[in-house]
Design a protein around this motif. Sequence first.
Motif, PDB file in Angstrom:
ATOM      1  N   VAL A 105       2.090   1.942  -3.667  1.00  0.00           N
ATOM      2  CA  VAL A 105       0.933   2.453  -4.470  1.00  0.00           C
ATOM      3  C   VAL A 105       1.048   3.791  -4.127  1.00  0.00           C
ATOM      4  CG1 VAL A 105      -1.666   2.512  -4.577  1.00  0.00           C
ATOM      5  CG2 VAL A 105      -0.303   0.396  -4.434  1.00  0.00           C
ATOM      6  N   SER A 159     -10.762   6.410  -6.619  1.00  0.00           N
ATOM      7  CA  SER A 159      -9.813   5.613  -6.166  1.00  0.00           C
ATOM      8  C   SER A 159      -8.433   6.320  -6.463  1.00  0.00           C
ATOM      9  CB  SER A 159      -9.696   4.391  -7.140  1.00  0.00           C
ATOM     10  OG  SER A 159      -8.651   3.455  -6.774  1.00  0.00           O
ATOM     11  N   VAL A 160      -7.430   5.807  -5.691  1.00  0.00           N
ATOM     12  CA  VAL A 160      -5.909   6.382  -5.843  1.00  0.00           C
ATOM     13  C   VAL A 160      -5.554   5.963  -6.996  1.00  0.00           C
ATOM     14  CG1 VAL A 160      -3.678   6.870  -4.827  1.00  0.00           C
ATOM     15  CG2 VAL A 160      -5.708   7.240  -3.511  1.00  0.00           C
ATOM     16  N   ALA A 161      -5.226   4.514  -7.206  1.00  0.00           N
ATOM     17  CA  ALA A 161      -4.528   3.767  -8.018  1.00  0.00           C
ATOM     18  C   ALA A 161      -5.365   2.822  -9.024  1.00  0.00           C
ATOM     19  CB  ALA A 161      -3.441   3.025  -7.553  1.00  0.00           C
ATOM     20  N   LEU A 201      -8.216   2.600  -2.337  1.00  0.00           N
ATOM     21  CA  LEU A 201      -7.147   3.421  -2.564  1.00  0.00           C
ATOM     22  C   LEU A 201      -6.075   2.390  -3.606  1.00  0.00           C
ATOM     23  CD1 LEU A 201      -4.576   4.468   0.272  1.00  0.00           C
ATOM     24  CD2 LEU A 201      -3.779   3.137  -1.580  1.00  0.00           C
ATOM     25  N   ALA A 202      -5.837   1.235  -3.379  1.00  0.00           N
ATOM     26  CA  ALA A 202      -5.328   0.524  -4.443  1.00  0.00           C
ATOM     27  C   ALA A 202      -6.264  -0.157  -5.426  1.00  0.00           C
ATOM     28  CB  ALA A 202      -4.170  -0.461  -3.530  1.00  0.00           C
ATOM     29  N   VAL A 217      -2.331  -7.445   5.996  1.00  0.00           N
ATOM     30  CA  VAL A 217      -2.523  -6.870   4.676  1.00  0.00           C
ATOM     31  C   VAL A 217      -1.465  -7.462   3.882  1.00  0.00           C
ATOM     32  CG1 VAL A 217      -2.661  -4.873   3.103  1.00  0.00           C
ATOM     33  CG2 VAL A 217      -3.849  -4.758   5.333  1.00  0.00           C
ATOM     34  N   ASN A 267      -1.782 -10.251   0.976  1.00  0.00           N
ATOM     35  CA  ASN A 267      -1.500  -9.990  -0.685  1.00  0.00           C
ATOM     36  C   ASN A 267      -0.642 -11.007  -1.039  1.00  0.00           C
ATOM     37  OD1 ASN A 267      -3.298  -7.702  -0.536  1.00  0.00           O
ATOM     38  ND2 ASN A 267      -1.774  -6.454   0.068  1.00  0.00           N
ATOM     39  N   VAL A 282      -6.185   9.062  -9.236  1.00  0.00           N
ATOM     40  CA  VAL A 282      -5.055   9.433  -9.638  1.00  0.00           C
ATOM     41  C   VAL A 282      -4.252   8.687 -10.901  1.00  0.00           C
ATOM     42  CG1 VAL A 282      -2.558  10.026  -8.803  1.00  0.00           C
ATOM     43  CG2 VAL A 282      -4.484  10.378  -7.335  1.00  0.00           C
ATOM     44  N   SER A 283      -4.096   7.676 -10.648  1.00  0.00           N
ATOM     45  CA  SER A 283      -3.252   6.826 -11.942  1.00  0.00           C
ATOM     46  C   SER A 283      -4.405   6.082 -12.641  1.00  0.00           C
ATOM     47  CB  SER A 283      -2.219   6.254 -11.404  1.00  0.00           C
ATOM     48  OG  SER A 283      -2.479   5.280 -10.253  1.00  0.00           O
ATOM     49  N   ASN A 336       1.847   6.896  -6.775  1.00  0.00           N
ATOM     50  CA  ASN A 336       0.588   8.103  -7.090  1.00  0.00           C
ATOM     51  C   ASN A 336       1.147   9.387  -6.963  1.00  0.00           C
ATOM     52  OD1 ASN A 336      -1.838   6.575  -8.347  1.00  0.00           O
ATOM     53  ND2 ASN A 336      -0.957   5.183  -6.908  1.00  0.00           N
ATOM     54  N   SER A 349      -6.712  -1.980  -0.072  1.00  0.00           N
ATOM     55  CA  SER A 349      -6.094  -2.695  -0.995  1.00  0.00           C
ATOM     56  C   SER A 349      -7.077  -3.506  -1.791  1.00  0.00           C
ATOM     57  CB  SER A 349      -4.963  -3.430  -0.468  1.00  0.00           C
ATOM     58  OG  SER A 349      -5.407  -4.530   0.278  1.00  0.00           O
ATOM     59  N   THR A 403       0.927  -1.164   0.059  1.00  0.00           N
ATOM     60  CA  THR A 403       0.085   0.141   0.019  1.00  0.00           C
ATOM     61  C   THR A 403       0.933   1.247   0.137  1.00  0.00           C
ATOM     62  OG1 THR A 403      -1.748  -1.144   1.224  1.00  0.00           O
ATOM     63  CG2 THR A 403      -1.958   1.032   1.125  1.00  0.00           C
ATOM     64  N   VAL A 458       3.265  10.486  -9.526  1.00  0.00           N
ATOM     65  CA  VAL A 458       2.392  10.832 -10.776  1.00  0.00           C
ATOM     66  C   VAL A 458       1.923  12.277 -10.550  1.00  0.00           C
ATOM     67  CG1 VAL A 458       0.302  10.462 -11.697  1.00  0.00           C
ATOM     68  CG2 VAL A 458       1.392   8.484 -11.222  1.00  0.00           C
ATOM     69  N   ILE A 459       1.670  12.417  -9.320  1.00  0.00           N
ATOM     70  CA  ILE A 459       1.419  13.914  -9.194  1.00  0.00           C
ATOM     71  C   ILE A 459       2.589  15.033  -9.143  1.00  0.00           C
ATOM     72  CG2 ILE A 459       0.355  15.703  -7.433  1.00  0.00           C
ATOM     73  CD1 ILE A 459      -1.483  13.361  -6.472  1.00  0.00           C
ATOM     74  N   ARG A 507      -4.137  18.509  -5.023  1.00  0.00           N
ATOM     75  CA  ARG A 507      -4.366  16.879  -5.068  1.00  0.00           C
ATOM     76  C   ARG A 507      -3.291  16.123  -4.314  1.00  0.00           C
ATOM     77  NH1 ARG A 507      -6.238  13.071  -3.888  1.00  0.00           N
ATOM     78  NH2 ARG A 507      -6.988  11.280  -4.658  1.00  0.00           N
ATOM     79  N   LEU A 537      -3.721  13.939  -0.943  1.00  0.00           N
ATOM     80  CA  LEU A 537      -3.387  12.538  -0.870  1.00  0.00           C
ATOM     81  C   LEU A 537      -2.460  12.362   0.251  1.00  0.00           C
ATOM     82  CD1 LEU A 537      -3.399   9.706  -2.035  1.00  0.00           C
ATOM     83  CD2 LEU A 537      -1.592  10.442  -3.711  1.00  0.00           C
TER      84      LEU A 537
END
Lengths: 253, 352
Positions: free
Chosen positions: A182, B219-221, B200-201, A247, A251, B239-240, A186, B183, A179, A189-190, A220, A224
Motif C-alpha cells: 500500500v 488516510s494514505v490509501a 494508512l490502508a 497483520v 488479512n 494520497v490515493s 501510494n 490496515s 501494508t 502515485v506521488i 507529501r 510519507l
Amino acid sequence: MMVECTRYRTSIQELVDGTLGPIRRAELDLHLDQCDGCRALASDLQAIHDAAASLEPLEPPGAVWMQIAGRLRQEGRVSAPSIVRATPRHRAVLLALAAALVLAIGASILLLLPEFRATREQAGQATTGEGNATDDVTVQSVEAEFRLAEQHYQNAINKLEQAAKLDQAAAGGGIDPQTAAVLQKNLQVIDQAIAESRAALRSEPQSAPARDSLFDALKRKVTLLQDTIALMNEMRKGNPAGGAQLVEGLNKS
Amino acid sequence: MSKRATTLLTMAAVAALAAPSSAQSISEQIRAVKRAVEHAATVRYQPGGETQTDRSTRTVKISANGDIDISNIAGDITITRGGGSNATIEIVKTARARTAAEAKEMLGQVQVVVEERPGRVEIQTRYPQQRNAWMGWGNRRGTNVSVAFTITAPAGVRIAAKSVAGSVKVSGIKGELTLEAVSGSVRVSDAGRISSAKSLAGGVEILDSRLDGVLEVSSVAGPVVLRHVRVRRIEAGSVSGGLTLEDVECDRAELTSFSGTVEFTGPLARGGRYEMKSHTGDVRITVTGGAGFEFDATTFSGSLRSDLPLTNRAAERPERRMTRRSLQGTSGDGGAVLELSTFSGNVVISKR
C-alpha cells in the motif's frame, strides 16, 4: 516594506486583475492607506498590466506534454527502480540513519520551504513591480532558489527512500507485505505527480499551478517516507512479538 | 503460497489427470483438475484450521471525563457510550492454528494488560518475544491470535485508540478522540471532539457529529468520508483515496488528495475559507444555502466549470479570456473565500 506586507501581495495582484472580492478589497484598502511601498507596488503593477493588455495572447501547449507523459506510462516505458538488498548487519545502521534523516531533513525542509515561498513571492512582485525600490530579487535568483529548494527535497527523498528500501528488503522492515505494498503504491502515485509536475514545468517554466503542484508532491513524499520509517520503528518497538506477521495472517484469514 | 503447498497442489492436479482418461474429454479433465486443486486448497491449506476463543470482561472505575488509552495489534476496537463512571471492557481473544491444542497454547501466549490509574485506564495486548524471520522477533510458528475489544464508557471520556490490523469504531463519546489504524478503518459517529482520526490502508468515516475545535482526518490509501458534521475547522487528506464531505458545516476547510476526487457539499460560512486541492482528481463543491463567495479556481490541464451565475471579473477583461486554466469571480455577496485547484482534474462549482 513591512513584514505584514507579504500577506497583501496576492491581493494587490488580484486588485490589478480586477478579481479581488469586496472583503479582501476592504482589508487591502485599509493597508494601502498606511503603506507607501504597497501603494507604489500597486501603482507599478497597474501600469505594467495596462501595457501588457496590448500584447497578443500566447497559449503554451502544456496539455500536450501531459498526453505524452500518459502515453509513455501506458506503453510501459516508465519503470520503477529496483530494490537493493541489504545484509542484516546494515539494518541497525540504516535504522539509525533513517531516524536521523527524519529529524534532520524534515526540519531543514520545513525551515527552507517558507523562506523559499516568501522569496518567490517577493521575486514575483519584483519582476512585475519594477520600480519598487525595496524589492531587489531577480528572476534568476528566484529560479536558483526554486532549484535549491527542489534539490533539498530531492536529496531528502533519495536518502529516505534508500533507508526505507534497504531496511524493508533486509528483514521485512517490520511492516507486513500488504501494508508495504500500500505504501509503495501510494509513493508511486506521488512519484507520478512529481513527474507530471516536472514535465509541466519544462513546458511552462512560469506556471504557478505546476510549481505549487510539484512542491506539494515533494513535500507529501517526504512526509510519507517519514511516516513509513516511523511506522517501521513503531512496529519493532511496540510490537516485538511479530505484529507485522500477525497483520499479514489476519488479512489473509 | 508456500513451496510445500504448491508441491501438494501440483500432486493433487497430477493425480486428477492420472485418472483413466479414455472416457474423459479435455474439458472434463480440466474440471477434475480444478476440483482437485480447490479441494486440496480448502481442506489442507485453510489458514488456522482450528479456532479457540477466550472471553473475559473487566470493569474499571474511571471518572466521567477520564482517559482510556488502548493499543491493539490484531483485532477490532469498538467503543460505545455507557452510563455512570465505570468502563466495561469485553475482551475476546481468538486463536487459529492447525490443531485445537496449538490454538489453545497460543491463546495463553497473548496477554491483555489492563492498568488502572486514577481517572485513567491503559489497555495493551502483548505477544511473546521469539525470533522470527520477519522482523527479528516473533513466534517461529506464527502467533495467529487476534484480540477484539468492546468497551462501554462514560460519554465524557477521552480516548486514544490504536489498532494495527483491525478497525477502530467509536460511537456516542463526547470526550476528545485520537484514533489510528494501520490496515483497518476508523469510524466515528455522534462524537463531540476529534483531534485526529487516521488510517494508512483503510478508510476514515466521521458521521453525525457536532464537534468542537479542529478536526484532523487522513488516510494514505483509503477514502475519507464526513457526513452530517459540524466543526469549526477541518484538515483532511489522502494520497490515493477520495475526500467526500456531505452536509458539512465549517468555517475553514483544507482538503487535499493526490489521485482522488475532492468533494464538498454544504453551506459556506460568511468569512469562511475553503481550500480544496487534488493532483489528478476532480475538485467539486456544491454550495447549499444562500451565502456568497469569492473564488479562485485553477487547473493545469483540466477544465473549469461553474453552474452558478458568477460575476467573473476576469472575463470582463478581454486579455484574461484566454486564461482558460484560471478563473476568479464572485457569487452573491462574496462572503466566503474558495480556493480550488487541481493539476489535471476538473473544477466544478454548483449549487443545491
